[in-house]
Motif scaffolding. Sequence first.
Motif, PDB file in Angstrom:
ATOM      1  N   GLY A   1       0.806  -1.209   0.000  1.00 32.21           N
ATOM      2  CA  GLY A   1       0.000   0.000   0.000  1.00 32.21           C
ATOM      3  C   GLY A   1       0.841   1.262   0.000  1.00 32.21           C
ATOM      4  O   GLY A   1       1.933   1.291   0.565  1.00 32.21           O
TER       5      GLY A   1
ATOM      6  N   ALA B   1      -1.039  -1.149   9.063  1.00 30.07           N
ATOM      7  CA  ALA B   1      -1.972  -2.270   8.977  1.00 30.07           C
ATOM      8  C   ALA B   1      -1.744  -3.064   7.692  1.00 30.07           C
ATOM      9  O   ALA B   1      -1.881  -4.287   7.672  1.00 30.07           O
ATOM     10  CB  ALA B   1      -3.409  -1.765   9.038  1.00 30.07           C
ATOM     11  N   ARG B   2      -1.375  -2.373   6.607  1.00 32.11           N
ATOM     12  CA  ARG B   2      -1.140  -3.052   5.326  1.00 32.11           C
ATOM     13  C   ARG B   2       0.069  -3.983   5.404  1.00 32.11           C
ATOM     14  O   ARG B   2       0.066  -5.035   4.784  1.00 32.11           O
ATOM     15  CB  ARG B   2      -0.926  -2.037   4.193  1.00 32.11           C
ATOM     16  CG  ARG B   2      -2.077  -1.098   3.914  1.00 32.11           C
ATOM     17  CD  ARG B   2      -3.306  -1.736   3.394  1.00 32.11           C
ATOM     18  NE  ARG B   2      -3.052  -2.527   2.199  1.00 32.11           N
ATOM     19  CZ  ARG B   2      -3.961  -3.275   1.599  1.00 32.11           C
ATOM     20  NH1 ARG B   2      -5.183  -3.326   2.066  1.00 32.11           N
ATOM     21  NH2 ARG B   2      -3.661  -3.973   0.534  1.00 32.11           N
TER      22      ARG B   2
ATOM     23  N   ALA C   1       0.315   5.211   1.020  1.00 34.21           N
ATOM     24  CA  ALA C   1      -0.533   6.194   1.703  1.00 34.21           C
ATOM     25  C   ALA C   1      -0.011   7.585   1.376  1.00 34.21           C
ATOM     26  O   ALA C   1       1.103   7.936   1.746  1.00 34.21           O
ATOM     27  CB  ALA C   1      -0.516   5.959   3.205  1.00 34.21           C
TER      28      ALA C   1
ATOM     29  N   MET D   1      -4.223   5.053  -0.623  1.00 30.63           N
ATOM     30  CA  MET D   1      -5.187   5.871   0.121  1.00 30.63           C
ATOM     31  C   MET D   1      -4.641   7.292   0.154  1.00 30.63           C
ATOM     32  O   MET D   1      -3.440   7.495   0.038  1.00 30.63           O
ATOM     33  CB  MET D   1      -5.442   5.336   1.525  1.00 30.63           C
ATOM     34  CG  MET D   1      -4.296   5.445   2.508  1.00 30.63           C
ATOM     35  SD  MET D   1      -4.316   6.936   3.543  1.00 30.63           S
ATOM     36  CE  MET D   1      -5.657   6.631   4.642  1.00 30.63           C
TER      37      MET D   1
ATOM     38  N   ALA E   1      -3.285   9.025  10.329  1.00 26.99           N
ATOM     39  CA  ALA E   1      -4.153   8.050   9.648  1.00 26.99           C
ATOM     40  C   ALA E   1      -3.378   7.304   8.571  1.00 26.99           C
ATOM     41  O   ALA E   1      -3.546   6.093   8.393  1.00 26.99           O
ATOM     42  CB  ALA E   1      -5.364   8.759   9.044  1.00 26.99           C
ATOM     43  N   ALA E   2      -2.506   8.019   7.849  1.00 24.45           N
ATOM     44  CA  ALA E   2      -1.693   7.379   6.814  1.00 24.45           C
ATOM     45  C   ALA E   2      -0.761   6.345   7.423  1.00 24.45           C
ATOM     46  O   ALA E   2      -0.614   5.228   6.903  1.00 24.45           O
ATOM     47  CB  ALA E   2      -0.893   8.433   6.042  1.00 24.45           C
TER      48      ALA E   2
ATOM     49  N   TRP F   1      -2.819   3.268   8.496  1.00 26.92           N
ATOM     50  CA  TRP F   1      -3.248   2.478   7.343  1.00 26.92           C
ATOM     51  C   TRP F   1      -2.075   1.677   6.776  1.00 26.92           C
ATOM     52  O   TRP F   1      -2.190   0.477   6.532  1.00 26.92           O
ATOM     53  CB  TRP F   1      -3.847   3.400   6.277  1.00 26.92           C
ATOM     54  CG  TRP F   1      -4.384   2.686   5.076  1.00 26.92           C
ATOM     55  CD1 TRP F   1      -5.627   2.141   4.926  1.00 26.92           C
ATOM     56  CD2 TRP F   1      -3.697   2.457   3.834  1.00 26.92           C
ATOM     57  NE1 TRP F   1      -5.742   1.584   3.677  1.00 26.92           N
ATOM     58  CE2 TRP F   1      -4.579   1.763   2.990  1.00 26.92           C
ATOM     59  CE3 TRP F   1      -2.427   2.767   3.374  1.00 26.92           C
ATOM     60  CZ2 TRP F   1      -4.228   1.377   1.694  1.00 26.92           C
ATOM     61  CZ3 TRP F   1      -2.072   2.380   2.083  1.00 26.92           C
ATOM     62  CH2 TRP F   1      -2.969   1.699   1.253  1.00 26.92           C
TER      63      TRP F   1
ATOM     64  N   THR G   1      -5.036  11.049   2.237  1.00 22.36           N
ATOM     65  CA  THR G   1      -5.534  11.725   3.432  1.00 22.36           C
ATOM     66  C   THR G   1      -4.723  12.996   3.658  1.00 22.36           C
ATOM     67  O   THR G   1      -3.663  13.180   3.053  1.00 22.36           O
ATOM     68  CB  THR G   1      -5.424  10.789   4.663  1.00 22.36           C
ATOM     69  OG1 THR G   1      -5.971  11.459   5.805  1.00 22.36           O
ATOM     70  CG2 THR G   1      -3.984  10.396   4.953  1.00 22.36           C
TER      71      THR G   1
END
Length: 140
Positions: free
Chosen positions: A87, A130-131, A89, A116, A123-124, A127, A118
């Motif tokens: 991912g 988590a990826r 971000a 994603m 938040a980035a 995310w 943002t």
Amino acid sequence: MDIQGAAPAPREIDTSGLPMDQAQALVLDELRALTERAEPFAAILLMPAPPEARTPAASASASGTSTADRVRALKLIRPGLTALCRGLAFVAPADIPAERLAAIHSGEQLWGCPTMVTQDVTAARAWAGARVGGLTGPAR
């Protein structure tokens, strides 16, 4: 010391203080280096603010070659992104131009991996973390 099975931390690429052409080149260079390591990864891309004065005609002619070079570079690393990137971000400024936002939102079509966008770096980071937390399968 590496712990077997521990997820790698996402790579943070800060281009926030650079002119856009240099920022784009740095992002591609960093992503190329990550794909060359041949290990799964996620990245957080801190994007620069748009230039104060925008002159589309002048910037298009001045950056035409470098834009083509960046497109070629992305095409070359895209297979590595598809295989290894979990991912990307993008942390974008509030005043990002619509065309840049559209390119970022094109996500998997353009980059070959999940993306994603943002304005919130926390938040980035969450995310992206988590990826890379579940590195069991191919990027998707």
